[in-house]
Write an enzyme that holds these catalytic residues in place. Structure first.
Site, PDB file in Angstrom:
ATOM      1  N   GLU A  67       0.793  -1.227   0.000  1.00 43.33           N
ATOM      2  CA  GLU A  67       0.000   0.000   0.000  1.00 43.33           C
ATOM      3  C   GLU A  67       0.831   1.285   0.000  1.00 43.33           C
ATOM      4  O   GLU A  67       0.441   2.267  -0.624  1.00 43.33           O
ATOM      5  CB  GLU A  67      -0.938   0.007   1.224  1.00 43.33           C
ATOM      6  CG  GLU A  67      -2.073  -0.985   1.153  1.00 43.33           C
ATOM      7  CD  GLU A  67      -3.169  -0.548   0.181  1.00 43.33           C
ATOM      8  OE1 GLU A  67      -3.115   0.591  -0.305  1.00 43.33           O
ATOM      9  OE2 GLU A  67      -4.061  -1.367  -0.098  1.00 43.33           O
ATOM     10  N   SER A 106     -34.418 -23.088  51.758  1.00 40.53           N
ATOM     11  CA  SER A 106     -33.685 -23.562  52.944  1.00 40.53           C
ATOM     12  C   SER A 106     -32.181 -23.332  52.869  1.00 40.53           C
ATOM     13  O   SER A 106     -31.449 -23.834  53.725  1.00 40.53           O
ATOM     14  CB  SER A 106     -33.952 -25.062  53.137  1.00 40.53           C
ATOM     15  OG  SER A 106     -35.318 -25.315  53.352  1.00 40.53           O
TER      16      SER A 106
END
Length: 726
Positions: free
Chosen positions: A81, A340
């Site tokens: 690039e 419980s």
């Protein structure tokens, strides 16, 4: 024209350009690089992705630094690039001239001549593909070079480049297409991702694999020509097919990820303590469980590592993709009635207060605590029971007997010191039986204390966020150890023999109205907490915590590695021989006042006397008054029933167990079933650990450790204690 005029015109032109640039720069500041905020990655402890979130526009862009990207990718990118990236000031004039020549020759744009800096400029400030647009892009590029270093600009490109659809940035693209971090990219994968941003909609490998492969090979050829690849590498690489990540990224711990995203909105990457493999297996287990649950029912499960207080697995709903089960409701953090499950901590506090030892005599009889009349789930009462038996069988009256003595306010204040807040208006006795609200995560934190010398510690879920809070001790090491032993002495439900044998202290719970079903287990290294129910709080009649949540809890334990620690018995905890009905040590009791002996775990040899139903210690060595009255009435009623059902007096049997001897040891590995015989086989009723059995045999897989076998005819019984080993 004289030299003087030429210099004047040149300087005037230069000054005009500079002034124009200053004015443009002042009126056109750089736009924000990431205007929609960061996308977010929630990671497991090994950096694998649990869940990802897009930014405000739904774009998936995960921030990556140069050090987190494959060096070959960076080399290939710059070579393909912008080879002069580190040498120009945002614009490469030679590239622009080449692009202009191609445009004039072909009458259309062949290449834009853009540098990486110019591409970043276009990404943060899009423009039309015109001459004025190109000039705007050039100006932005120079502006970027003015404010940022080359490394920062290259990093912007890595995170902004488009890769198709809502995927932007090298990290998101690498994860989406290849299922890996950008640092792990192969040369072929790197080459494909170099060219993909040029035309992401046309080169997408998942849609156009042939075109993508051709463009990848174009990059490889350029790299070969630039000596970044040798001939052998190039020859082999171009023969490879484009291989994409086949498996879709699983969605793991999605509700935990959502919670963390909301709590840390400005963090773009959060690494958790979640074990990726464990979480994945747990997700499969819960999905399988969903197929056995009734309509609209869900389940939640959390696993803690006790030594580190880290959350290792977190499943907030049974199946995140099943909307019919309210999948988006996080039941790990939902406030529900605990049933419980708070009972062990009532017993543990009673141990610390010197009110009981493990075999203290408690009363499971009808009782009225200022208008509060607790009942057992089956509606029956057992009469005299030990503290250990009452806890294991989750009997309600003995629990309230202890809580009434401790006082609900004192019990609650002890929890609040450690940041355990229950949800109710005022402390009362019903809290002990689930008359309050709490969360699954809170219960897990609370139960972890049983394997942590009574310490409550803040739970850790993030690796990179330090936890500055300190632990708080709510139980002594002695009471936490005794409670652990009492809960671990009970047998697990019928199930396949686990691959890893471990000692687990566990308790189940069922809320009022059958709306919530709980099971929490603690081994030496791990805590597993499970909730099952309907998130809309509608009842599930016929279900219990022991039948729904407990099997899932033990299945989760089977996913865990072997424990590495061994809990050691505190030196002040001793095994003491005590007597009923007094509850005192045998050595302090005359022989004629000891009706039955029990081995009790005591703290500092303390053997507190038995309590009456309302919590006062008895002052003599007899049965507590109300318990004695209940036993007397029960005997009278049983005798009357026997006379009513027979015209002859009841025979005086002398019952004896003939197949067992007191103190015998049996091993599951050698024997599966133990047949029971007695001197009166036709009339006898059999009990194992005080629970009736229908057949005269014991399946050893159902019991472990000290096991009491009783054979009874009417009120006469023979009892033998045996020991069952793995």
């Amino acid at each position: 024209m004289t030299l003087k005029k030429i210099l004047f015109i040149a300087l005037s032109t230069l000054l005009f350009i500079v002034m124009t640039a200053i004015v443009w720069h002042t009126s056109n500041p750089l736009p924000p690089i990431y205007p929609d905020g960061p996308a977010t990655l929630i990671k497991a402890s090994d950096n694998r992705t649990l869940r990802s979130f897009g930014d405000k526009q739904g774009v998936h862009r995960y921030h990556a630094t140069l050090a987190e990207v494959s060096p070959f990718y960076l080399q290939a990118l710059l070579h393909y690039e912008d080879r002069w990236f580190y040498h120009h000031y945002g614009v490469n004039p030679f590239s622009l001239l080449r692009a202009a020549g191609q445009w004039i020759k072909h009458g259309r744009v062949i290449s834009g001549g853009s540098t990486i800096t110019m591409q970043v400029a276009r990404l943060i400030d899009p423009h039309a593909r015109t001459i004025s647009g190109k000039l705007h892009q050039i100006a932005r590029a120079v502006q970027l070079e003015w404010y940022f270093s080359k490394e920062e600009i290259l990093t912007f490109y890595l995170n902004l480049a488009p890769f198709g659809g809502n995927i932007e940035g090298i990290a998101a693209a690498s994860n989406r297409y290849f299922g890996k971090a950008p640092l792990q990219l192969t040369k072929n994968e790197a080459a494909l991702l170099v060219v993909l941003p040029q035309k992401p909609s046309r080169y997408r490998p998942d849609r156009f694999p042939t075109k993508a492969e051709a463009m990848r090979n174009k990059v490889l050829k350029r790299l070969y020509q630039g000596t970044l690849l040798d001939s052998e590498q190039y020859r082999l690489l171009i023969k490879e097919r484009v291989n994409l990540h086949a498996d879709k990224q699983p969605l793991l711990a999605p509700l935990l990820a959502r919670y963390l995203k909301q709590r840390y909105p400005h963090k773009h990457k959060l690494r958790t303590t979640i074990d990726y493999s464990l979480q994945k297996r747990l997700s499969i287990l819960l999905h399988q469980t969903s197929q056995r649950l009734p309509h609209k029912a869900s389940a939640a499960l959390v696993i803690l590592h006790n030594p580190s207080a880290q959350i290792r697995a977190y499943q907030g709903s049974v199946n995140f993709r099943d909307a019919s089960r309210f999948a988006h409701v996080d039941m790990v953090r939902a406030t529900r009635s605990p049933g419980s499950t708070l009972k062990p901590f009532i017993y543990a506090q009673a141990l610390d207060l010197g009110l009981i030892h493990s075999k203290s005599l408690l009363s499971d009889i009808p009782a009225d605590f200022d208008g509060y009349k607790p009942q057992n789930l089956n509606g029956a009462f057992s009469g005299p029971v030990s503290a250990q038996h009452a806890l294991q069988k989750s009997l309600n009256v003995p629990t309230i007997q202890l809580l009434n003595r401790i006082t609900p306010l004192r019990f609650e204040q002890n929890l609040e010191r450690a940041g355990i807040h229950l949800s109710h208006q005022q402390a009362n006795l019903s809290v002990g039986l689930g008359g309050t609200g709490t969360q699954l995560l809170t219960l897990a934190k609370l139960y972890r204390s049983l394997a942590s010398e009574g310490h409550i510690a803040p739970l850790n879920v993030l690796k990179d966020v330090p936890n500055k809070s300190t632990s708080v001790q709510i139980l002594s090491p002695q009471s936490s150890w005794i409670t652990f032993k009492m809960l671990s002495a009970q047998s697990a439900p019928d199930r396949v023999v686990p691959s890893v044998r471990r000692q687990i202290a566990w308790k189940t719970g069922t809320s009022y109205g059958y709306r919530d079903f709980w099971a929490v287990g603690v081994s030496h290294d791990y805590t597993v907490a499970v909730w099952v129910g309907r998130p809309d709080a509608s009842p599930m009649l016929g279900y219990l915590g022991a039948t729904q949540a407990a099997p899932l809890m033990f299945d989760a334990f089977d996913l865990l590695p072997p424990d590495q620690r061994l809990l050691t018995q505190p030196t002040s905890v001793t095994n003491t021989l005590i007597c009923w009905p007094s509850g005192l040590a045998l050595e302090h009791i005359p022989n004629n006042r000891c009706e039955s002996q029990h081995h009790a775990l005591t703290i500092n040899h303390m053997t507190p006397p038995s309590m009456d139903i309302y919590g006062d210690f008895t002052t003599n060595m007899s049965w507590p008054e109300k318990l004695a009255h209940w036993l007397k009435n029960k005997h009278i009623n049983n005798s009357a029933a026997a006379l009513h059902n027979s015209s002859q007096p009841a025979p005086n049997y002398s019952i004896a167990i003939t197949s067992l001897r007191n103190g015998q040891h049996y091993y599951r590995s050698q024997l599966s079933t133990l047949t029971l015989t007695s001197t009166h086989p036709a009339q006898v009723s059999w009990f194992v650990n005080h629970e009736p059995i229908t057949e005269p045999q014991i399946k050893l897989s159902q019991y472990l450790g000290e096991t009491t076998v009783s054979a009874c005819i009417d009120a006469q019984c023979d009892k033998q204690t045996i020991y069952i080993h793995p």
